[in-house]
Design a protein around this motif. Sequence first.
Motif, PDB file in Angstrom:
ATOM      1  N   LEU A 295       0.817  -1.223   0.000  1.00 12.70           N
ATOM      2  CA  LEU A 295       0.000   0.000   0.000  1.00 12.70           C
ATOM      3  C   LEU A 295       0.847   1.268   0.000  1.00 12.70           C
ATOM      4  CD1 LEU A 295      -2.629  -1.139   2.649  1.00 12.70           C
ATOM      5  CD2 LEU A 295      -3.049  -0.838   0.220  1.00 12.70           C
ATOM      6  N   LEU A 296       2.163   1.114   0.114  1.00 12.93           N
ATOM      7  CA  LEU A 296       3.045   2.282   0.111  1.00 12.93           C
ATOM      8  C   LEU A 296       2.945   2.978  -1.245  1.00 12.93           C
ATOM      9  CD1 LEU A 296       5.074   3.423   2.208  1.00 12.93           C
ATOM     10  CD2 LEU A 296       6.862   2.297   0.921  1.00 12.93           C
ATOM     11  N   ARG A 297       2.673   4.277  -1.202  1.00 16.68           N
ATOM     12  CA  ARG A 297       2.454   5.006  -2.461  1.00 16.68           C
ATOM     13  C   ARG A 297       3.677   4.932  -3.380  1.00 16.68           C
ATOM     14  NH1 ARG A 297       0.602   7.245   1.756  1.00 16.68           N
ATOM     15  NH2 ARG A 297      -1.514   8.036   1.903  1.00 16.68           N
ATOM     16  N   GLY A 298       3.444   4.634  -4.646  1.00 14.64           N
ATOM     17  CA  GLY A 298       4.523   4.679  -5.633  1.00 14.64           C
ATOM     18  C   GLY A 298       5.488   3.511  -5.577  1.00 14.64           C
ATOM     19  N   LEU A 299       5.220   2.521  -4.692  1.00 10.22           N
ATOM     20  CA  LEU A 299       6.162   1.402  -4.590  1.00 10.22           C
ATOM     21  C   LEU A 299       6.155   0.566  -5.865  1.00 10.22           C
ATOM     22  CD1 LEU A 299       8.176  -0.144  -2.854  1.00 10.22           C
ATOM     23  CD2 LEU A 299       6.308  -1.509  -1.987  1.00 10.22           C
ATOM     24  N   ASP A 300       4.948   0.307  -6.406  1.00  7.03           N
ATOM     25  CA  ASP A 300       4.857  -0.500  -7.637  1.00  7.03           C
ATOM     26  C   ASP A 300       5.615   0.178  -8.776  1.00  7.03           C
ATOM     27  OD1 ASP A 300       2.998   1.522  -7.401  1.00  7.03           O
ATOM     28  OD2 ASP A 300       1.439   0.514  -8.557  1.00  7.03           O
ATOM     29  N   LYS A 301       5.473   1.517  -8.848  1.00  9.59           N
ATOM     30  CA  LYS A 301       6.132   2.275  -9.906  1.00  9.59           C
ATOM     31  C   LYS A 301       7.655   2.195  -9.758  1.00  9.59           C
ATOM     32  CE  LYS A 301       4.576   6.443 -12.234  1.00  9.59           C
ATOM     33  NZ  LYS A 301       3.875   7.703 -12.001  1.00  9.59           N
ATOM     34  N   ARG A 302       8.098   2.375  -8.516  1.00  8.48           N
ATOM     35  CA  ARG A 302       9.541   2.364  -8.278  1.00  8.48           C
ATOM     36  C   ARG A 302      10.145   1.001  -8.603  1.00  8.48           C
ATOM     37  NH1 ARG A 302      13.295   4.254  -3.184  1.00  8.48           N
ATOM     38  NH2 ARG A 302      14.988   2.850  -3.719  1.00  8.48           N
ATOM     39  N   LEU A 303       9.448  -0.061  -8.205  1.00  8.46           N
ATOM     40  CA  LEU A 303       9.967  -1.407  -8.474  1.00  8.46           C
ATOM     41  C   LEU A 303      10.001  -1.675  -9.975  1.00  8.46           C
ATOM     42  CD1 LEU A 303       8.309  -3.572  -5.670  1.00  8.46           C
ATOM     43  CD2 LEU A 303      10.634  -2.705  -5.767  1.00  8.46           C
ATOM     44  N   SER A 304       8.926  -1.239 -10.686  1.00 12.99           N
ATOM     45  CA  SER A 304       8.911  -1.545 -12.120  1.00 12.99           C
ATOM     46  C   SER A 304       9.954  -0.701 -12.870  1.00 12.99           C
ATOM     47  CB  SER A 304       7.510  -1.359 -12.711  1.00 12.99           C
ATOM     48  OG  SER A 304       7.119  -0.027 -12.648  1.00 12.99           O
ATOM     49  N   GLN A 305      10.298   0.475 -12.338  1.00  8.37           N
ATOM     50  CA  GLN A 305      11.377   1.259 -12.970  1.00  8.37           C
ATOM     51  C   GLN A 305      12.717   0.548 -12.788  1.00  8.37           C
ATOM     52  OE1 GLN A 305      11.156   5.110 -11.122  1.00  8.37           O
ATOM     53  NE2 GLN A 305       9.348   5.707 -12.286  1.00  8.37           N
ATOM     54  N   LYS A 306      12.902  -0.034 -11.610  1.00 12.74           N
ATOM     55  CA  LYS A 306      14.189  -0.668 -11.306  1.00 12.74           C
ATOM     56  C   LYS A 306      14.330  -2.005 -12.047  1.00 12.74           C
ATOM     57  CE  LYS A 306      17.763  -1.749  -8.515  1.00 12.74           C
ATOM     58  NZ  LYS A 306      18.807  -0.964  -7.879  1.00 12.74           N
ATOM     59  N   ILE A 307      13.236  -2.792 -12.045  1.00 12.31           N
ATOM     60  CA  ILE A 307      13.335  -4.158 -12.551  1.00 12.31           C
ATOM     61  C   ILE A 307      12.894  -4.249 -14.016  1.00 12.31           C
ATOM     62  CG2 ILE A 307      12.487  -6.521 -12.105  1.00 12.31           C
ATOM     63  CD1 ILE A 307      12.216  -5.514  -9.169  1.00 12.31           C
ATOM     64  N   LYS A 308      12.230  -3.186 -14.470  1.00 14.19           N
ATOM     65  CA  LYS A 308      11.757  -3.108 -15.867  1.00 14.19           C
ATOM     66  C   LYS A 308      10.786  -4.235 -16.212  1.00 14.19           C
ATOM     67  CE  LYS A 308      15.887  -0.622 -17.241  1.00 14.19           C
ATOM     68  NZ  LYS A 308      16.344  -0.506 -15.848  1.00 14.19           N
ATOM     69  N   LEU A 309       9.964  -4.584 -15.250  1.00 11.72           N
ATOM     70  CA  LEU A 309       8.890  -5.566 -15.476  1.00 11.72           C
ATOM     71  C   LEU A 309       7.613  -4.958 -14.901  1.00 11.72           C
ATOM     72  CD1 LEU A 309      10.582  -8.884 -14.246  1.00 11.72           C
ATOM     73  CD2 LEU A 309      10.120  -8.267 -16.598  1.00 11.72           C
ATOM     74  N   PRO A 310       6.444  -5.372 -15.422  1.00 14.55           N
ATOM     75  CA  PRO A 310       5.210  -4.844 -14.841  1.00 14.55           C
ATOM     76  C   PRO A 310       5.014  -5.330 -13.405  1.00 14.55           C
ATOM     77  CG  PRO A 310       4.732  -6.515 -16.500  1.00 14.55           C
ATOM     78  CD  PRO A 310       6.196  -6.248 -16.572  1.00 14.55           C
ATOM     79  N   VAL A 311       4.551  -4.451 -12.528  1.00 15.83           N
ATOM     80  CA  VAL A 311       4.301  -4.809 -11.136  1.00 15.83           C
ATOM     81  C   VAL A 311       2.831  -4.568 -10.827  1.00 15.83           C
ATOM     82  CG1 VAL A 311       4.841  -4.265  -8.729  1.00 15.83           C
ATOM     83  CG2 VAL A 311       6.645  -4.238 -10.440  1.00 15.83           C
ATOM     84  N   HIS A 312       2.129  -5.606 -10.385  1.00 18.59           N
ATOM     85  CA  HIS A 312       0.697  -5.471 -10.081  1.00 18.59           C
ATOM     86  C   HIS A 312       0.498  -5.495  -8.574  1.00 18.59           C
ATOM     87  CE1 HIS A 312       0.489  -6.726 -14.252  1.00 18.59           C
ATOM     88  NE2 HIS A 312       1.097  -7.850 -13.922  1.00 18.59           N
ATOM     89  N   VAL A 313      -0.305  -4.554  -8.084  1.00 19.15           N
ATOM     90  CA  VAL A 313      -0.659  -4.595  -6.663  1.00 19.15           C
ATOM     91  C   VAL A 313      -1.984  -5.341  -6.546  1.00 19.15           C
ATOM     92  CG1 VAL A 313      -1.214  -3.228  -4.625  1.00 19.15           C
ATOM     93  CG2 VAL A 313       0.494  -2.419  -6.236  1.00 19.15           C
ATOM     94  N   ALA A 314      -2.036  -6.328  -5.653  1.00 19.76           N
ATOM     95  CA  ALA A 314      -3.273  -7.096  -5.447  1.00 19.76           C
ATOM     96  C   ALA A 314      -4.353  -6.179  -4.907  1.00 19.76           C
ATOM     97  CB  ALA A 314      -3.001  -8.216  -4.457  1.00 19.76           C
ATOM     98  N   ASP A 315      -5.618  -6.464  -5.214  1.00 17.57           N
ATOM     99  CA  ASP A 315      -6.660  -5.654  -4.594  1.00 17.57           C
ATOM    100  C   ASP A 315      -6.842  -6.147  -3.162  1.00 17.57           C
ATOM    101  OD1 ASP A 315      -7.244  -7.115  -7.045  1.00 17.57           O
ATOM    102  OD2 ASP A 315      -9.145  -7.633  -6.055  1.00 17.57           O
TER     103      ASP A 315
END
Length: 340
Positions: A295-315
């Motif tokens: 739930l940390l804001r922007g974590l999915d974005k930061r991880l996908s920038q670093k790893i260059k893979l799509p990151v999905h947050v579960a609902d």
Amino acid sequence: MGFFNFLTQEIAIDLGTANTLIIHNDQVVVDEPSIVAIERASGKIVAVGKKAMMMHEKTHEYLRTIRPLKDGVIADFNAAEGMLRELIKMVYPKKPLFAPSWKMVICIPSSITEVEKRAVRDSAEQAGAKEVYLIHEPMAAALGIGIDVEEPVGNMIIDIGGGTTGISVIALAGIVCDQSIRIAGDEFTADIMEALRRYHSLLIGERTAEQIKIQIGSALKELDNPPDDIPVNGRDLVTGIPKQIMVSYQEIAEALDKSIFKIEEAILKALETTPPELASDIYRRGLYLTGGGALLRGLDKRLSQKIKLPVHVADDPLRAVVRGTGIALKHIGKYPFLMQ
């Protein structure tokens, strides 16, 4: 034994460092912080869950609050057993005529040792369980998100909980490779306390830091819709007088940077050990984030920038693990990864 069936009740428990959730009849009936308040002299449990959380860090010498789990495993055996017992009582607010015997599925971190596993099982049995099954958290999280774990396709689950971050690659109803680091929600909270002490010489408690993390916690310094600055109260280290300061999300992002970097490192390490066929599946499917840390804001974005893979947050990432544990409970005979 048909007559006695109604005496055996089934529950699924997510025994977490920060929160404990219990599912009974497909409903989340208990969702409480993992904390107990105990009288020092007699060792009697005064409060558990939200009530005890209100007392946390505000106790006098005759009371103490304990968080029985540390880093995802049981640190204080008696407190854990007492907490489990009290939480299970909450499933039936009215006292039933016959005390039911419980059949439980409890999830545990994937990096857990045999001794720690014993501690979980023993606590559950002391708290009144007849049968105890254990399931690894990443497995439960995958089930809870709705992934079909039995098919021969690789999925990567990153579960950022309170005490541990578990990074696992799952295929064919088993865990292929996994990395677990003890950097997660509690560590983030500690980072925030440390940052405010260092840059504002303001001393704050764990609960305040937790609130800051929830309200303005961020993994990136530039967000699309940034939260407003919030006032934070604490004790000034220089004068010793309580004071208030305004804190922005950029400062918090700065404070959390090191810990998030360690999580990124662990993800890269897990990807390095992944077999190539599964790696190609992960490239197609991306990574799944669950747990409160997701739930940390922007974590999915930061991880996908670093790893260059799509990151999905579960609902509803907070409840993904307990939902999966509930699904495993319904199909106890079907899944081979449940440990008796």
